[in-house]
Write a protein that holds these residues in place. Sequence first.
Motif, short mmCIF file in Angstrom:
data_model
loop_
_atom_site.label_atom_id
_atom_site.label_comp_id
_atom_site.label_asym_id
_atom_site.label_seq_id
_atom_site.Cartn_x
_atom_site.Cartn_y
_atom_site.Cartn_z
N GLU A 89 0.83 -1.21 0.00
CA GLU A 89 0.00 0.00 0.00
C GLU A 89 0.86 1.26 0.00
OE1 GLU A 89 -2.40 -0.44 3.44
OE2 GLU A 89 -3.64 -2.01 2.55
N ARG A 98 -3.67 3.30 -5.98
CA ARG A 98 -4.42 2.80 -4.83
C ARG A 98 -4.69 1.32 -5.02
NH1 ARG A 98 -10.14 4.86 -3.42
NH2 ARG A 98 -10.25 4.33 -5.60
N LEU A 99 -4.54 0.55 -3.97
CA LEU A 99 -4.85 -0.87 -4.04
C LEU A 99 -6.35 -1.07 -3.78
CD1 LEU A 99 -1.89 -2.49 -2.08
CD2 LEU A 99 -2.21 -2.35 -4.53
N PRO A 100 -6.93 -2.15 -4.34
CA PRO A 100 -8.33 -2.42 -4.05
C PRO A 100 -8.51 -2.73 -2.56
CG PRO A 100 -7.42 -4.09 -5.53
CD PRO A 100 -6.36 -3.09 -5.27
N SER A 101 -9.65 -2.30 -2.01
CA SER A 101 -9.85 -2.47 -0.58
C SER A 101 -10.23 -3.90 -0.21
CB SER A 101 -10.93 -1.50 -0.09
OG SER A 101 -12.12 -1.75 -0.79
N GLN A 102 -10.89 -4.64 -1.07
CA GLN A 102 -11.31 -5.99 -0.79
C GLN A 102 -10.85 -6.90 -1.92
OE1 GLN A 102 -12.90 -6.78 1.96
NE2 GLN A 102 -13.31 -8.92 1.55
N PRO A 103 -9.89 -7.80 -1.69
CA PRO A 103 -9.48 -8.69 -2.76
C PRO A 103 -10.64 -9.63 -3.15
CG PRO A 103 -8.21 -9.11 -0.77
CD PRO A 103 -9.14 -8.00 -0.49
N LYS A 106 -16.20 -6.74 -5.54
CA LYS A 106 -16.64 -6.06 -6.74
C LYS A 106 -16.08 -4.66 -6.86
CE LYS A 106 -20.59 -8.87 -7.03
NZ LYS A 106 -21.36 -9.47 -7.95
N GLY A 107 -15.52 -4.10 -5.77
CA GLY A 107 -14.88 -2.80 -5.85
C GLY A 107 -15.63 -1.68 -5.21
N TRP A 108 -16.96 -1.84 -5.00
CA TRP A 108 -17.70 -0.71 -4.43
C TRP A 108 -17.91 -0.89 -2.91
CZ3 TRP A 108 -20.20 -3.77 -8.17
CH2 TRP A 108 -21.14 -4.67 -7.69
N GLU A 109 -17.53 -2.04 -2.36
CA GLU A 109 -17.66 -2.24 -0.92
C GLU A 109 -16.55 -1.49 -0.20
OE1 GLU A 109 -16.86 -4.92 -2.81
OE2 GLU A 109 -18.62 -6.15 -3.00
N GLU A 110 -16.82 -1.06 0.99
CA GLU A 110 -15.80 -0.34 1.80
C GLU A 110 -15.37 -1.24 2.92
OE1 GLU A 110 -14.32 2.76 1.62
OE2 GLU A 110 -15.22 3.05 -0.33
#
Length: 110
Positions: A89, A98-103, A106-110
Amino acid sequence: MATLSSPLHVCRGILKELRAAQGSKYRQSLAYNYVMDQFRKNKVTGERYCRAQQEAHHAAHTYFCLLSSTRNHLILHNFYHGKGDRSAEQAASLVGLRLPSQPGGKGWEE
């Protein structure tokens, strides 16, 4: 050869770099005394115009360039080097990514 800036500008630049390198007591240093002595000795008056003054001005401009480049190099070296291993990171944020928050998400979850 490119046009050199005025001798006063070069002298002030050298003194600024000396102040940055040595702190507030730079006026008591041998380097300050030498620089001021050389600029006073090679000052051009209305009665004379010599090649030695131009050579001294060129040498002073080169020295000013060396001092400022060395200071900039140290700033960049301290910023980009010497912090050990970085996490993924931190390395990504260093280059503006920026790295994805959830491997696997779908990308829109926080």
